[in-house]
Design a protein around this motif. Structure first.
Motif, PDB file in Angstrom:
ATOM      1  N   ASN A 486       0.818  -1.204   0.000  1.00 27.02           N
ATOM      2  CA  ASN A 486       0.000   0.000   0.000  1.00 27.02           C
ATOM      3  C   ASN A 486       0.859   1.263   0.000  1.00 27.02           C
ATOM      4  OD1 ASN A 486      -2.286  -1.621   0.129  1.00 27.02           O
ATOM      5  ND2 ASN A 486      -2.345  -1.573   2.370  1.00 27.02           N
ATOM      6  N   GLY A 510      -5.849   1.611  -1.847  1.00 28.88           N
ATOM      7  CA  GLY A 510      -6.316   2.898  -2.334  1.00 28.88           C
ATOM      8  C   GLY A 510      -5.261   3.969  -2.123  1.00 28.88           C
ATOM      9  N   SER A 512      -3.649   6.583   0.039  1.00 26.61           N
ATOM     10  CA  SER A 512      -3.590   6.720   1.494  1.00 26.61           C
ATOM     11  C   SER A 512      -3.906   8.155   1.920  1.00 26.61           C
ATOM     12  CB  SER A 512      -2.201   6.318   2.007  1.00 26.61           C
ATOM     13  OG  SER A 512      -1.232   7.241   1.553  1.00 26.61           O
ATOM     14  N   GLU A 513      -4.348   8.276   3.163  1.00 22.99           N
ATOM     15  CA  GLU A 513      -4.701   9.583   3.702  1.00 22.99           C
ATOM     16  C   GLU A 513      -3.493  10.504   3.772  1.00 22.99           C
ATOM     17  OE1 GLU A 513      -7.633  10.814   4.486  1.00 22.99           O
ATOM     18  OE2 GLU A 513      -8.674   8.980   3.875  1.00 22.99           O
ATOM     19  N   LEU A 516      -3.000  12.745   0.879  1.00 22.81           N
ATOM     20  CA  LEU A 516      -4.015  13.784   0.751  1.00 22.81           C
ATOM     21  C   LEU A 516      -3.677  15.039   1.551  1.00 22.81           C
ATOM     22  CD1 LEU A 516      -7.168  11.487   0.962  1.00 22.81           C
ATOM     23  CD2 LEU A 516      -5.845  12.163  -1.052  1.00 22.81           C
ATOM     24  N   LEU A 535     -12.183   6.231  -5.899  1.00 27.76           N
ATOM     25  CA  LEU A 535     -11.211   7.315  -5.846  1.00 27.76           C
ATOM     26  C   LEU A 535     -11.554   8.207  -4.652  1.00 27.76           C
ATOM     27  CD1 LEU A 535      -8.788   8.487  -7.378  1.00 27.76           C
ATOM     28  CD2 LEU A 535     -10.388   9.898  -8.663  1.00 27.76           C
ATOM     29  N   ASN A 536     -10.618   8.332  -3.757  1.00 33.42           N
ATOM     30  CA  ASN A 536     -10.846   9.032  -2.486  1.00 33.42           C
ATOM     31  C   ASN A 536     -11.228  10.490  -2.730  1.00 33.42           C
ATOM     32  OD1 ASN A 536     -10.591  10.186   0.143  1.00 33.42           O
ATOM     33  ND2 ASN A 536      -9.154   8.561   0.696  1.00 33.42           N
ATOM     34  N   ARG A 537     -12.336  10.915  -2.086  1.00 34.50           N
ATOM     35  CA  ARG A 537     -12.777  12.310  -2.227  1.00 34.50           C
ATOM     36  C   ARG A 537     -11.767  13.279  -1.633  1.00 34.50           C
ATOM     37  NH1 ARG A 537     -17.913  13.488  -3.558  1.00 34.50           N
ATOM     38  NH2 ARG A 537     -17.692  15.486  -2.481  1.00 34.50           N
ATOM     39  N   GLY A 538     -10.933  12.783  -0.713  1.00 32.92           N
ATOM     40  CA  GLY A 538      -9.941  13.655  -0.102  1.00 32.92           C
ATOM     41  C   GLY A 538      -8.903  14.167  -1.080  1.00 32.92           C
ATOM     42  N   ILE A 539      -8.922  13.642  -2.287  1.00 34.79           N
ATOM     43  CA  ILE A 539      -7.978  14.128  -3.287  1.00 34.79           C
ATOM     44  C   ILE A 539      -8.241  15.591  -3.614  1.00 34.79           C
ATOM     45  CG2 ILE A 539      -9.232  13.620  -5.426  1.00 34.79           C
ATOM     46  CD1 ILE A 539      -6.170  12.109  -5.744  1.00 34.79           C
ATOM     47  N   PHE A 555      -9.558   1.349 -10.115  1.00 32.92           N
ATOM     48  CA  PHE A 555     -10.485   2.220  -9.386  1.00 32.92           C
ATOM     49  C   PHE A 555     -11.916   1.978  -9.874  1.00 32.92           C
ATOM     50  CE2 PHE A 555      -6.528   4.753  -8.890  1.00 32.92           C
ATOM     51  CZ  PHE A 555      -6.504   4.794  -7.507  1.00 32.92           C
ATOM     52  N   PRO A 560     -15.472  11.142  -8.066  1.00 36.68           N
ATOM     53  CA  PRO A 560     -16.006  12.117  -7.100  1.00 36.68           C
ATOM     54  C   PRO A 560     -16.120  13.513  -7.707  1.00 36.68           C
ATOM     55  CG  PRO A 560     -13.732  11.526  -6.569  1.00 36.68           C
ATOM     56  CD  PRO A 560     -14.168  10.582  -7.647  1.00 36.68           C
TER      57      PRO A 560
END
Length: 1624
Positions: A486, A510, A512-513, A516, A535-539, A555, A560
């Protein structure tokens, strides 16, 4: 393959007097080669391979006078090879033309490990062979083997054969001729080469010799004495002159005129020499008249004269000594010397300037020297210097280093831990090397700003400590490695990071935080990994992003709607994922976005873009999705949009009128979008002023290509309109597009002639008009196309970075080219009705790569001038009417890899040599060709005369055939014929005309006149007429119809009639007696089109025309035969849609697979067809959804390898009798419906290589008969459903998905499980220890799964296991794993790569793997040596221990992404590269005739390249680069016709590069770093200009000695001058 494990009988009473062929292979027979074989003196072929025979090879085998093929491979034979085998007469002077024919039954032989059984229909077709490989033979290869001049295959590999080492060095000039005359001078620069095409080599004695190693020790001393003597003599003479001048003029004035400015000025030399002022001794005055006067007073004249001379000498010497001041820190100097010792190459610029002042070496920057310790090294920049070797830990002592750049070299090994603890390092660039292993876990680089480790072979997890104490890091590039796991959250600690590139690795999970939180990030490259999930919204937190690339991952879900946060985003690349839903509004309203690439997803709905907001958009790629609705009419409002690809979406509309104003548009692809009305589309598009590429394939079905002369496309470069069934002719308006480079109108229904103006295109380099109905001659003007004559792709501008596609044959899938200029220059006119001949001027097309004229009516001879097409790779002239012989000049085409002249009217001998030795016999069949390298005996010339009698008999002629010309050829044009009243046939031939082919073509006409009176007619006249019309549409004569042609068609080959009631008389041809019920002409090489007349065979029950070359569309009448039960048209070149109305009431089997059919499946396919059992439409181009109306009687449904979309229709789930459902390799998407459980009789289910997603439904308990479930390469998530893991009937293949959790299989229930493939998923937990309970399980693939465990002890009892792959699965303890697996009695394949990091390869002598054939333990960093226990695995075929740290030699690994699905598909390989091997290359390696890959790069091998290597006639890759080889490149290597990769870079070679053959294809980089020349490197220079070997330390000391000689001269001058003055 019988008598398994029995003993080969040694009974001496056995006797086979007339035996010629004995094949007892693959039986595991024991014993030895029996003595009774020696009694079979007529034996020609002996194959005892793949047994367990032991003992020695008996000497009696040499007594066979006819034996030409002997295969004793894969046994356990010992001892030396009998010397008298060299006396086998058939291997010395065998003449196959004298041999009797053998039965026309197929024989088989193993051609090599890459091929399955190679078939020979005649015994004489076998190549003369001696195969003793895979035994334990010892001794040497006898020199007498050299007399076996008829031997074609000699295989001695995998034995213990030894031999001497030659010690001679090669020399000589560059071979000339062939392609070498075409190479540029720059290809040979920097070498010691000469040759006729550059510089003539004068004589052998002028060739460069080996450079001397040491100078004579007395030479410096003697040179110094001589220099002093010369100085003394010069000083003595000068004193005499001085005294004479002094007597003449006491005050010496010497005047000399020099060029100076008119204005006078005083100049003074202000320097001091030992306290003496130079101005006091010398004044230089410039007079107004421009004269300079040197003045010296009388008292000081002598001394001044002496001192001036000495000062001049010392000044010169001072310059020499200035560079030798010690201003380099000794500590740094030591570190650099250690670094050099780790290299296998000399650093350019270090050897020539070598001194204690390392600050003056190439690539080094120092601080200013402010102490006695000297300056410190702060920059070491040696990028792209071709360095080979490993990094030394000593570099860490360069503690003032701020920049370390070693990129783009060939450095290998692991990364030193100490290098990551340099406190002042700001830039570390080690990219583009061959580093392997892990990145050190502890990293302390507090000053680092740029860290680039990309393009290596690093493995393991991403280093989580890379951002510890590295707050200044701005650029981090770890791309193109093999990192897994990861994304570490610790990356968020790099608070200054602006660029993060992690693409092309094996990363999972995915985003990672931690990533972001990188608020300064402007570039994020994550493409080509295995990232999955939404796809992480935090992007959206990465507000400064300029480029975001997440393409080619897994993905899923909706994209998002967060793009309003990106104020600077210019590139969003998300293609090749599993995104669904519609495009988010913030993305379709982005004002900054420049490029939006979302192709190859499952996006749906209409395409809604706010072009008034998207003011920066230049590139939009939304192809291969599920968008619907019309083509957006607002796209022209995107004022900067230049590239638009909407292909492969179901848009189904007209082209909008608004596109008239699309003035920015340059590239448009709307292929396969159900667009219609081509006239309107072209009328609109012509207003797009800047359109250069127009791709409209697979649309406008059955419309007419408009001939509107007002159409014009002035800037058009690419026009692609294939697969549309367009009618009409090639329109005149195309001729006005003078910039056209690429034209594809293939697979349509165009008619008429190829226009002459085609030859006016100045830039056209690709033209495909194949699969049409074009007629007339090929325009001669095509021979003047400049794009085929002198095109230079290097001068072309860039094309859009969107994929282009072309068909690689009608049955093959599309071949992708990402750039327009990547296409090979091509002229394809195949599958038309063109006539005339091939113009000799075609020989001028020297840049053409592909010429395809097959399936036409072209006649005449093959021009010998075609040998001028020097870049030709494919030449297909098959299925025409060409006559004469094959020109021998075509042998010169050294690039030719595909050649066919099959089914013409050619005769004579096939040219031999060159690429012709590589072409199969099928390239020449259907002619009267013989000889060459193809073992086809040539008949004597007088046998050609008998052909006429044979032909007359063949066609049933009666009477007398006479000819009026004595000059004739075997085949050719039509003569004039006349039947006389007495029944004789008189053929009047013009001089030079061909006669036998004429008689052949006249056969049918004579049949009408002659056969009517002689044949019994039992064939229905209606059926006969239908067959005659069918034949009229064919271009070939059906075998068995021409010979037996009569009105009794029921006797023709492939025809079955119902029983006749009476005899049909000639007087009553309408008496219907026998009706045709079966027409079976499969695999008859039939060429042409299907006739509607076949629909008149209304009693037909079976129609089989499979495996032929039939093209065109499907006649409607075929689908209305009421009695037809079997319709098999598979394996042809049929195109277009299946007729919409189908009425086949009796049909049981319909097979249209492996064609080029397109469109939707007809909904009427099962109307009135209640008996249909098998429906096979596989391997076509069908699209759309599966129709609901499929019949309940269906048992097998194959729709694999098409372009079907959507989900599985509910209609299929009603097929309760279905046993086989094959949907693989389509574009199905969405979840797998639970309705699949309704197919309770299903035995085989294959849904692999689609886009199915979601959870696998737990419904398989209903499929009680299911034996095979294949679902790999989809997007399934979740767990394995319990109904699958408890199935008692199936094998399971679900690799390459996103399944997770632990692997829980109920092996006690899965009694039939033989194959389990779950690799490349997201499973976790230990390796299941209950797998050995699956008692029939043979094959297991659990690779690329994060197990993090040991191999279970229970695997000791895994006796059924044959194949095991656990590569990259995080398992540990190699010693334990091998100890356990050694007890798996049937294990043949073991793949354990990328595990056991840094462990030792166990030397445990008790380990044994008796049946092991494949062992792969690569990329481990294993230590130790190659263990002895490997030698006991006598069945081993493939061994890979590469990319470890073993202290001995062995094989290397293939590069990234090279895949072989079968063991026998691996190329035969010997790879010893990237080691420290020394010695020479054995000349005996030339005996390795089957070897395909030979790689010795990056070693210390010296000596010459043996000329014997030309015997490796199957070798494709030969890499000898980065060694110490000397001498010249042997010209004999030109004979290696399969050689596609060759590299001798960075050796000590010199001389001229060989010319001809494959050498013309190799780049300059293959020869760099030597002293080579010729057209490929540089001009060959005269001997006195030839560069010497780079200087070593002795040459450096010589430069110091030479500079000291001047001092000796000055001292000698002073002594001579002063001494003479004193005495005078």
């Amino acid at each position: 393959m019988n008598f398994h494990n029995e003993e080969l009988l040694a009974d001496t009473s056995l006797y086979f007097k007339n035996l010629k062929v004995l094949i007892i292979a693959n039986c595991r027979l024991t014993g030895s080669i029996p003595q009774w074989l020696s009694n079979s003196r007529k034996l020609q072929l002996l194959d005892l391979s793949w047994n367990c025979l032991s003992g020695t090879i008996p000497t009696c085998l040499s007594n066979f006078g006819f034996l030409f093929y002997m295969d004793l491979s894969n046994n356990s034979l010992t001892g030396v090879i009998p010397k008298n085998i060299s006396r086998l007469k058939s291997l010395i002077d065998r003449d196959i033309s004298l041999e009797e024919p053998s039965p026309d039954f197929p024989f088989f032989m193993k051609s090599n490990l890459n091929n399955r059984g190679l078939q020979y229909n005649q015994l004489s077709s076998f190549p003369p062979t001696l195969d003793l490989s895979y035994n334990n033979l010892s001794g040497q290869i006898w020199p007498e083997f050299g007399i076996l001049r008829k031997l074609q295959v000699l295989v001695l590999k995998f034995n213990n054969i030894s031999g001497p080492i030659p010690d001679n060095l090669l020399y000589g000039e560059i071979p000339s001729g062939g392609q070498f005359s075409t190479f540029s001078k720059s290809s040979f620069e920097g070498n010691n080469l000469c040759g006729d095409h550059v510089l003539r080599c004068e004589s052998v004695h002028q060739l460069p010799s080996r450079p001397p190693d040491h100078h004579d020790e007395g030479e410096p001393y003697s040179s110094f004495v001589i220099a002093m003597a010369i100085g003394f003599a010069f000083g003595f003479c000068s004193s005499i002159v001085y005294c004479n001048i002094k007597r003449i003029n006491p005050l010496l004035k010497l005047e000399t005129t020099v060029l100076k400015p008119k204005k006078a000025r005083n100049t003074t030399a202000g320097c001091m020499v030992k306290g003496i002022s130079i101005p006091a001794m010398l004044s230089v005055l410039e007079q107004p008249n421009g004269k300079v006067t040197f003045s010296s007073n009388n008292a000081m004249g002598v001394y001044n004269f002496m001192i001036i001379t000495i000062v001049m000498g010392l000044g010169f010497q001072a310059r020499t000594l200035a560079s030798q001041n010690l201003n380099c820190n000794p500590k740094d100097m030591s570190a650099l010397q250690d670094f050099m010792r780790g290299l296998n190459t000399v650093v350019d610029g270090w050897s020539t300037n070598f001194s204690s002042n390392c600050c003056m070496w190439t690539g080094i920057t120092c601080t200013s020297s402010s102490s006695s310790d000297g300056g410190r090294v702060i920059k070491l920049e040696l990028g792209k210097k071709r360095l080979v070797g490993k990094l030394s830990d000593s570099l860490a002592t360069l503690d003032q280093l701020t920049t370390l750049n070693l990129s783009q070299n060939i450095l290998q090994g692991t990364l030193p831990q100490s290098m990551f603890h340099l406190p002042n390092l700001q830039v570390l660039d080690l990219s583009s090397n061959d580093f392997s292993g892990l990145v050190p876990t502890s990293i302390h680089l507090p000053s680092i700003q740029i860290l680039d480790l990309s393009r290596n072979s690093l493995i393991g997890n991403l280093p989580s400590s890379v951002c510890d104490n590295s707050s200044k890091l701005e650029i981090l590039n770890l791309a193109e490695n093999y990192f897994s796991g990861n994304l570490p959250p610790e990356l968020g600690n790099c608070s200054s990071l602006e660029s993060l590139s992690l693409h092309m690795n094996d990363l999972t999970g995915g985003i990672s935080e931690g990533i972001l939180w990188l608020r300064k990030l402007t570039l994020l490259n994550l493409q080509v990994n295995k990232l999955s999930g939404p796809l992480n919204r935090g992007i959206g937190n990465l507000t400064k992003l300029v480029r975001l690339d997440v393409s080619s991952n897994g993905f899923t879900g909706n994209i998002p709607d967060i793009f309003h946060h990106f104020a600077n985003l210019q590139y969003f690349i998300g293609h090749s994922n599993c995104f669904t839903g519609s495009m988010p509004s913030t993305l379709s309203n982005s004002p900054t976005l420049n490029s939006l690439i979302l192709r190859n997803n499952s996006l749906e709905g209409p395409i809604n873009l706010n072009c008034s907001a998207m003011i920066s958009l230049t590139s939009l790629h939304l192809g291969s999705n599920r968008f619907s609705g019309p083509i957006p009419d607002n796209l022209p409002s995107c004022k900067r949009l230049t590239n638009l690809n909407l292909g492969q979406n179901n848009l189904g509309s007209l082209l909008p009128e608004s596109f008239k104003d699309f003035h920015s548009l340059s590239y448009l692809s709307l292929s396969n979008t159900s667009t219609y009305n081509i006239s309107s589309a072209l009328r609109i598009m012509q207003h797009c002023q800047n359109i250069t590429a127009l791709i409209l394939a697979t649309n406008f079905h059955d419309e007419e290509l408009p001939a509107d002369p007002s159409l014009h496309f002035d800037k058009l470069k690419v026009l692609i309109l294939p697969n549309s069934r367009l009618t009409g002719s090639i329109p005149q308006w195309m001729g006005h597009s003078s910039k056209l480079e690429f034209l594809d109108l293939s697979s349509n229904r165009l008619s008429g002639k190829v226009p002459i103006w085609i030859g006016n295109f100045g830039f056209l380099f690709f033209m495909d008009l194949s699969n049409n109905s074009l007629t007339g001659e090929i325009p001669k003007s095509i021979a003047g196309l400049r794009g085929f004559i002198d095109r230079d792709s290097s001068l072309e501008g860039p094309s859009p970075d969107f994929p282009f596609f072309m068909r690689n044959g009608s049955n093959a899938r599309d071949m992708q080219y990402n750039k327009l200029w990547s296409f090979p220059p091509t002229l394809d006119l195949s599958y038309n009705n063109l006539s005339g001949h091939i113009w000799p001027e075609f020989g001028n097309l020297r840049k053409l790569h592909v010429l395809n004229l097959k399936e036409n009516n072209i006649s005449g001879a093959i021009p010998s001038t075609m040998s001028g097409m020097t870049n030709l790779e494919t030449l297909d002239l098959s299925y025409n009417k060409l006559s004469g012989t094959i020109p021998p000049s075509l042998v010169k085409l050294s690039f030719l890899s595909k050649f066919s002249v099959a089914y013409n009217e050619l005769y004579g001998e096939i040219p031999s040599g060159g690429q012709f030795s590589t072409f199969p016999n099928s390239s020449f069949q259907g002619n009267n060709l013989c000889g060459g390298d193809h073992a086809l005996p040539c008949a004597p010339d007088d046998q050609h005369h008998t052909l006429f009698a044979a032909t007359s008999k063949r066609y049933g002629f009666r009477g007398k055939i006479t000819m009026t010309s004595s000059k004739y050829r075997t085949f050719g044009s039509q003569p004039e014929a006349m039947q006389e009243s007495n029944g004789a046939v008189h053929i009047a031939l013009q001089e030079g005309k061909d006669c036998v082919g004429a008689v052949t073509r006249m056969g049918f006409n004579f049949q009408a006149d002659q056969a009517l009176t002689s044949q019994n007619l039992t064939c229905n006249s209606k059926d006969l007429k239908a067959l005659q019309e069918f034949m009229g549409c064919l271009k070939t004569v059906i075998h068995g119809w021409a010979i037996n042609f009569s009105y009794d068609c029921c006797k023709w080959t492939g025809i079955t009639c119902n029983s006749s009631l009476s005899s049909l008389e000639i007087d009553n041809p309408n008496d219907h007696t026998g009706r045709i019920v079966k027409l079976e002409l499969g695999n008859m090489k039939i060429t042409g089109k299907l006739s509607e007349s076949l629909g008149a065979l209304d009693q037909l029950t079976t129609l089989n025309l499979s495996v032929n070359f039939i093209q065109g569309t499907l006649p409607l009448s075929l689908f209305h035969l009421q009695d037809l039960q079997v319709l098999d048209l598979s394996h042809n070149y049929l195109s277009g849609p299946v007729p919409a109305t189908i009425n086949l009431r009796a049909i049981q089997i319909t097979d249209l697979s492996q064609n080029s059919l397109n469109g939707s499946l007809p909904v009427s396919i099962c109307d009135n067809s209640s008996t249909l059992r098998i429906l096979n439409f596989a391997d076509n181009y069908f699209s759309g959804d599966i129709p609901m109306e499929l019949g309940n009687s269906l048992r097998e449904l194959s729709l694999n390898m098409n372009d079907r979309t959507g989900g599985i229709s509910e209609g299929i789930f009603g097929l309760r009798n279905l046993t086989l459902l094959n949907l693989q390799d389509n574009k199905f998407s969405g979840p797998l419906s639970k309705g699949i459980c309704n197919l309770t009789n299903l035995v085989f289910l294959d849904i692999s290589s689609n886009g199915f997603s979601g959870i696998v439904p737990d419904v398989f308990h209903s499929c009680a008969k299911l034996q095979s479930y294949v679902a790999h390469s989809n997007r399934f998530a979740g767990f394995i459903p319990s109904s699958l893991s408890n199935s008692s009937t199936l094998t399971l293949n679900m690799r390459n998905n996103s399944l997770e959790g632990s692997i829980d299989l109920n092996c006690s229930a899965m009694a039939s499980l033989t194959s389990l493939d779950l690799g490349s998923n997201m499973f976790s937990g230990p390796i299941p220890d209950n797998l050995p309970s699956c008692k029939r399980l043979n094959d297991i693939n659990l690779a690329r799964i994060n197990f993090q465990s040991l191999l279970p002890e229970s695997f000791k009892n895994f006796h059924s296991l044959s194949y095991l792959s656990l590569s990259n699965s995080s398992i540990s303890n190699l010693a334990s794993a091998l100890r356990i697996l050694g007890q798996c009695q049937n294990l043949t394949t073991l793949v354990l790569s990328l595990n056991f990091q840094n462990e030792e390869l166990p030397p445990d002598s008790t380990l044994h793997f008796q049946k092991l054939k494949v062992l792969i333990i690569a990329n481990y960093r294993l230590t130790g040596s190659i263990p002895q226990w490997l030698s006991h695995s006598r069945n081993l075929q493939l061994l890979d221990l590469s990319w470890n740290c073993l202290s001995e030699k062995f094989l290397n690994v293939n590069e990234r992404g090279l895949r072989y699905n079968q063991l026998q598909n691996f190329p035969l390989t010997l790879d010893l590269s990237n080691n420290n091997l020394s010695g020479t290359i054995w000349p005996e390696f030339g005996n390795l005739r089957k070897l395909q890959v030979f790689d010795l790069k990056v070693n210390n091998i010296s000596g010459p390249i043996p000329s014997n290597l030309s015997g490796m006639n199957s070798v494709e890759t030969l890499d000898l680069s980065h060694n110490k080889l000397s001498g010249t490149i042997p010209p004999s290597l030109v004979k290696l016709s399969f050689l596609s990769k060759f590299n001798v870079a960075d050796n000590e070679l010199y001389g001229e590069i060989p010319s001809g053959g494959q050498f013309s294809t190799f780049p300059n980089s293959s020869f760099q770093g030597n002293n080579l020349c010729g057209d490929q490197a540089s001009l060959c220079r005269l001997d006195d200009e030839l560069p010497s070997k780079p200087p070593d330390e002795s040459s450096i000391s010589n430069s110091i000695i030479n500079s000291g000689l001047f001092i000796a001269i000055v001292i000698g001058f002073a002594v001579g001058f002063c001494g003479s003055i004193f005495f005078l």
